[in-house]
Design a protein around this motif. Structure first.
Motif, short mmCIF file in Angstrom:
data_model
loop_
_atom_site.label_atom_id
_atom_site.label_comp_id
_atom_site.label_asym_id
_atom_site.label_seq_id
_atom_site.Cartn_x
_atom_site.Cartn_y
_atom_site.Cartn_z
N LEU A 1 0.82 -1.21 0.00
CA LEU A 1 0.00 0.00 0.00
C LEU A 1 0.85 1.26 0.00
CD1 LEU A 1 -2.75 -1.13 2.53
CD2 LEU A 1 -2.94 -0.99 0.05
N LEU A 2 2.01 1.18 0.66
CA LEU A 2 2.92 2.33 0.66
C LEU A 2 3.47 2.57 -0.74
CD1 LEU A 2 4.52 4.47 2.24
CD2 LEU A 2 6.27 2.73 2.66
N TYR A 3 3.88 1.50 -1.42
CA TYR A 3 4.34 1.65 -2.80
C TYR A 3 3.24 2.23 -3.68
CZ TYR A 3 8.65 -1.09 -2.11
OH TYR A 3 9.88 -1.54 -1.72
N GLN A 4 2.04 1.74 -3.49
CA GLN A 4 0.93 2.23 -4.30
C GLN A 4 0.68 3.72 -4.05
OE1 GLN A 4 -2.95 0.73 -3.42
NE2 GLN A 4 -3.63 0.87 -5.53
N LYS A 5 0.73 4.11 -2.78
CA LYS A 5 0.52 5.51 -2.42
C LYS A 5 1.56 6.40 -3.11
CE LYS A 5 -0.41 6.24 1.88
NZ LYS A 5 -0.26 6.39 3.35
N ASN A 6 2.77 5.87 -3.26
CA ASN A 6 3.86 6.63 -3.87
C ASN A 6 3.96 6.42 -5.38
OD1 ASN A 6 4.75 7.87 -1.49
ND2 ASN A 6 5.99 6.11 -0.93
N LYS A 7 2.91 5.80 -5.97
CA LYS A 7 2.84 5.59 -7.41
C LYS A 7 3.98 4.69 -7.94
CE LYS A 7 -0.60 8.44 -7.38
NZ LYS A 7 -2.00 7.93 -7.41
N GLN A 8 4.48 3.81 -7.08
CA GLN A 8 5.49 2.84 -7.50
C GLN A 8 4.76 1.54 -7.84
OE1 GLN A 8 7.77 3.79 -3.74
NE2 GLN A 8 9.52 3.52 -5.11
N THR A 9 4.12 1.59 -9.01
CA THR A 9 3.16 0.55 -9.38
C THR A 9 3.78 -0.83 -9.47
OG1 THR A 9 1.90 2.21 -10.62
CG2 THR A 9 1.46 -0.11 -11.11
N ALA A 10 4.92 -0.94 -10.11
CA ALA A 10 5.54 -2.26 -10.29
C ALA A 10 5.88 -2.89 -8.95
CB ALA A 10 6.79 -2.14 -11.16
N LEU A 11 6.42 -2.08 -8.03
CA LEU A 11 6.78 -2.61 -6.72
C LEU A 11 5.53 -2.97 -5.92
CD1 LEU A 11 9.70 -0.16 -5.80
CD2 LEU A 11 9.89 -2.60 -6.39
N ALA A 12 4.48 -2.18 -6.06
CA ALA A 12 3.23 -2.47 -5.35
C ALA A 12 2.65 -3.80 -5.83
CB ALA A 12 2.22 -1.35 -5.57
N MET A 13 2.64 -4.01 -7.15
CA MET A 13 2.10 -5.26 -7.68
C MET A 13 2.98 -6.45 -7.31
SD MET A 13 -0.82 -4.87 -9.02
CE MET A 13 -0.91 -6.52 -9.73
N GLU A 14 4.28 -6.22 -7.23
CA GLU A 14 5.18 -7.30 -6.82
C GLU A 14 4.83 -7.78 -5.42
OE1 GLU A 14 9.90 -7.71 -5.67
OE2 GLU A 14 9.36 -6.43 -7.36
N GLU B 1 -7.06 0.27 -9.93
CA GLU B 1 -6.41 1.56 -10.16
C GLU B 1 -5.64 1.58 -11.46
OE1 GLU B 1 -4.33 3.43 -7.04
OE2 GLU B 1 -5.99 3.27 -5.61
N LEU B 2 -5.22 0.41 -11.93
CA LEU B 2 -4.51 0.30 -13.20
C LEU B 2 -5.46 0.04 -14.36
CD1 LEU B 2 -1.49 -1.86 -11.97
CD2 LEU B 2 -1.46 0.58 -12.55
N ASN B 3 -6.78 0.09 -14.08
CA ASN B 3 -7.81 -0.15 -15.08
C ASN B 3 -7.74 -1.56 -15.66
OD1 ASN B 3 -10.14 0.94 -16.31
ND2 ASN B 3 -9.02 1.30 -18.21
#
Length: 223
Positions: free
Chosen positions: A119-132, A157-159
Motif C-alpha cells: 500500500l505504501l508503494y501504491q501511495k507513492n505511485k510505485q506501481t511495479a513494486l506495489a504489484m510485486e 487503479e490500473l484499469n
C-alpha cells in the motif's frame, strides 16, 4: 482499496481501549507513563504507551517510543510495524519503507508488513513494486481473501478490470459472507456491463442483511 487502508489503519485500534473517551485514553496514558518512571526498561510498558500515543494521533511521540523499544529489543516486530505506520502518518515514507522491509527480512511471512509495504508503494505511485508485493501476498497466502482483495484494488487503479473481477471473485469464494467484498465485486461487474452477475451479488447482499432500500440505485443500474 478503502477497506484495505482501513485494515492497516485499524491494526493498533483492535483493543478494548479504542472504545474509551478521549479523557479516558489520556488518563490511561498518564498511568502507563507513571509506571515507566519505575520501570524505564520495560518493553511491554513502552509498547502500551506508544499504543495510546497512536490512538490519540500523537504520531511523533509514538514513533519516539517505538525508537526506544527497538533500542531495547531490536527485533521487536510490533514496534517495527507500528513505527512504520506512524512514519507513514508523518509522510516519512522512506523511513516507513525501511521498517516494513526490515520486518519482512525478520519474518518473510508477515502478512501485515507485506500489505503495508504494498500500500505504501501504491501511495507513492510505485506501481511495479506495489504489484510485486501484492503478487507475493497471493503466493504466500493463497487462502487469504484480503490478499486477493489487495491485488484487486491495485488492478482497479490500473484499469485492469477483468483481472480485478477475477481476484475479487477469489476473495468472495474465500470469504462468502463479506459484504464489503461483494459490494466491490458488484460495482466492478456493473462497470464491466455484467448486469446479471451484478444482480446476483445484489441479491446476496440483501440475503446477508444489507437493506434493499440502500441498494436501490445499484438495482436500477443492474436492470
Amino acid at each position: 482499496m478503502k477497506q484495505l487502508f482501513l485494515f492497516v489503519a485499524m491494526q493498533f485500534l483492535l483493543s478494548d481501549g479504542c472504545a474509551q473517551t478521549y479523557q479516558q485514553m489520556r488518563d490511561s496514558l498518564s498511568e502507563v507513563m507513571a509506571a515507566i518512571e519505575h520501570h524505564p526498561d520495560s518493553v511491554e510498558l513502552r509498547l502500551k504507551k506508544a499504543s495510546w500515543n497512536m490512538m490519540l494521533g500523537e504520531w511523533q511521540r509514538a514513533k519516539d517510543e517505538y525508537d526506544r523499544v527497538l533500542l531495547l529489543a531490536p527485533t521487536n516486530g510490533a514496534a517495527l510495524y507500528f513505527r512504520a505506520y506512524a512514519n507513514e502518518q508523518m509522510r516519512q515514507f522512506g523511513l516507513a519503507r525501511a521498517d516494513y522491509e526490515q520486518l519482512i527480512a525478520l519474518d518473510p511471512s508477515s502478512f501485515r508488513a507485506r500489505l503495508g509495504l504494498a500500500l505504501l508503494y501504491q501511495k507513492n505511485k510505485q506501481t511495479a513494486l506495489a504489484m510485486e508485493q501484492a503478487n507475493s501476498l497471493v503466493t504466500l497466502f493463497p487462502d487469504s481473501a484480503m490478499a486477493y482483495a489487495a491485488r484487486a484494488g491495485m488492478e482497479m487503479e490500473l484499469n485492469m478490470k477483468e483481472l480485478a473481477e477475477y481476484d475479487y471473485s477469489r476473495a468472495v469464494d474465500l470469504s462468502p459472507t463479506n459484504t464489503d467484498l461483494l459490494v466491490n465485486r458488484m460495482e466492478l461487474r456493473l462497470q464491466l456491463g455484467r448486469k446479471r452477475e451484478a444482480r446476483e451479488d445484489l441479491d446476496r447482499l440483501v440475503k446477508f442483511g444489507v437493506s434493499r432500500a440502500n441498494l436501490q440505485n445499484y438495482f436500477r443500474r443492474a436492470k
